[in-house]
Design a protein around this motif. Sequence first.
Motif, PDB file in Angstrom:
ATOM      1  N   HIS A  59      57.001  42.504  40.308  1.00  0.00           N
ATOM      2  CA  HIS A  59      57.120  42.330  38.741  1.00  0.00           C
ATOM      3  C   HIS A  59      55.668  43.395  38.515  1.00  0.00           C
ATOM      4  O   HIS A  59      54.328  42.464  38.812  1.00  0.00           O
ATOM      5  CB  HIS A  59      58.043  40.612  38.169  1.00  0.00           C
ATOM      6  N   SER A  60      55.904  43.505  37.156  1.00  0.00           N
ATOM      7  CA  SER A  60      54.736  43.415  35.993  1.00  0.00           C
ATOM      8  C   SER A  60      54.203  43.159  35.048  1.00  0.00           C
ATOM      9  O   SER A  60      54.937  42.513  34.931  1.00  0.00           O
ATOM     10  CB  SER A  60      54.156  45.331  35.978  1.00  0.00           C
ATOM     11  N   HIS A  61      53.287  42.109  35.120  1.00  0.00           N
ATOM     12  CA  HIS A  61      53.329  41.927  33.416  1.00  0.00           C
ATOM     13  C   HIS A  61      52.590  42.578  32.073  1.00  0.00           C
ATOM     14  O   HIS A  61      51.694  43.651  32.808  1.00  0.00           O
ATOM     15  CB  HIS A  61      52.029  40.473  33.936  1.00  0.00           C
ATOM     16  N   ALA A  62      53.281  42.777  31.635  1.00  0.00           N
ATOM     17  CA  ALA A  62      52.388  43.712  30.208  1.00  0.00           C
ATOM     18  C   ALA A  62      51.471  42.777  29.075  1.00  0.00           C
ATOM     19  O   ALA A  62      49.980  42.889  28.805  1.00  0.00           O
ATOM     20  CB  ALA A  62      53.510  43.497  28.942  1.00  0.00           C
ATOM     21  N   ARG A  63      51.381  41.097  29.347  1.00  0.00           N
ATOM     22  CA  ARG A  63      50.354  40.497  29.206  1.00  0.00           C
ATOM     23  C   ARG A  63      48.974  39.756  29.460  1.00  0.00           C
ATOM     24  O   ARG A  63      48.009  38.932  29.511  1.00  0.00           O
ATOM     25  CB  ARG A  63      51.067  40.083  27.537  1.00  0.00           C
ATOM     26  N   GLU A  64      49.681  39.540  30.778  1.00  0.00           N
ATOM     27  CA  GLU A  64      48.724  37.848  31.579  1.00  0.00           C
ATOM     28  C   GLU A  64      48.391  38.728  33.062  1.00  0.00           C
ATOM     29  O   GLU A  64      49.676  39.049  33.915  1.00  0.00           O
ATOM     30  CB  GLU A  64      50.033  37.274  32.180  1.00  0.00           C
ATOM     31  N   ASP A  65      47.066  38.849  32.907  1.00  0.00           N
ATOM     32  CA  ASP A  65      46.613  39.205  33.918  1.00  0.00           C
ATOM     33  C   ASP A  65      47.101  37.659  35.085  1.00  0.00           C
ATOM     34  O   ASP A  65      46.818  36.920  34.951  1.00  0.00           O
ATOM     35  CB  ASP A  65      44.844  39.034  33.785  1.00  0.00           C
ATOM     36  N   GLU A  66      46.730  38.048  36.466  1.00  0.00           N
ATOM     37  CA  GLU A  66      47.125  37.359  37.270  1.00  0.00           C
ATOM     38  C   GLU A  66      45.871  37.609  38.340  1.00  0.00           C
ATOM     39  O   GLU A  66      45.665  38.574  39.091  1.00  0.00           O
ATOM     40  CB  GLU A  66      48.014  37.293  38.112  1.00  0.00           C
ATOM     41  N   ILE A  67      45.276  35.905  39.029  1.00  0.00           N
ATOM     42  CA  ILE A  67      44.778  36.363  40.275  1.00  0.00           C
ATOM     43  C   ILE A  67      45.369  35.456  41.312  1.00  0.00           C
ATOM     44  O   ILE A  67      45.769  34.440  41.048  1.00  0.00           O
ATOM     45  CB  ILE A  67      43.303  35.463  40.029  1.00  0.00           C
ATOM     46  N   ILE A 117      46.362  32.044  39.557  1.00  0.00           N
ATOM     47  CA  ILE A 117      45.323  31.681  38.068  1.00  0.00           C
ATOM     48  C   ILE A 117      45.581  32.743  37.731  1.00  0.00           C
ATOM     49  O   ILE A 117      45.710  33.521  37.755  1.00  0.00           O
ATOM     50  CB  ILE A 117      43.924  31.390  38.186  1.00  0.00           C
ATOM     51  N   GLY A 118      46.383  32.278  36.068  1.00  0.00           N
ATOM     52  CA  GLY A 118      46.868  32.504  34.116  1.00  0.00           C
ATOM     53  C   GLY A 118      46.795  32.334  33.723  1.00  0.00           C
ATOM     54  O   GLY A 118      46.379  31.925  33.818  1.00  0.00           O
TER      55      GLY A 118
END
Length: 173
Positions: A59-67, A117-118
Amino acid sequence: MSKPSHVVNIDQVEAVDYREGEGWGGSYQPLTPALDALPGRLGANLTRLPPGRAGCPFHSHAREDEIFYVLSGRVVLRLGDSLQEIGPGDCISCPAGTGVAHQIANPFDQDLVYLGIGVNDPHEVCVYPDSGKVLVRHLKQVGRLESAPYYDGEPARPGIFDLLERQQALPRK
């Protein structure tokens, strides 16, 4: 009414199981309840992914960065068209808004343990390229979109005019 604690100890946080079928999911322990209670805030989970499982669909996110920071075990990261083995001490950054999808899987023989983390953005939109699904969190919906002309399904006469006529027909007090 008590407020969530600002300090938690991992030994006192109950794990949430999110397994589905034979190949999906694992468990996580929410580490930031004081932030999790407020939509759109940064949060962290300690996640355990057993052997033979993927954490979630590609999946890809439009608004949420993830670590993702790997504590123990190994993982295969699918990032766009590439696959890469990641291990303890490696930190994975998945920026939002790039259209580059990501996925984590554990094909190895020991549990993978990592910090996730996100931001839990209430207006997030995720795209799932393998299945053609889209998640719109605000609508609490996951599904498939189909193209339609902009005015498709709209009445010939905009409904606002009917509402206006009914309102003006009401006796004024």
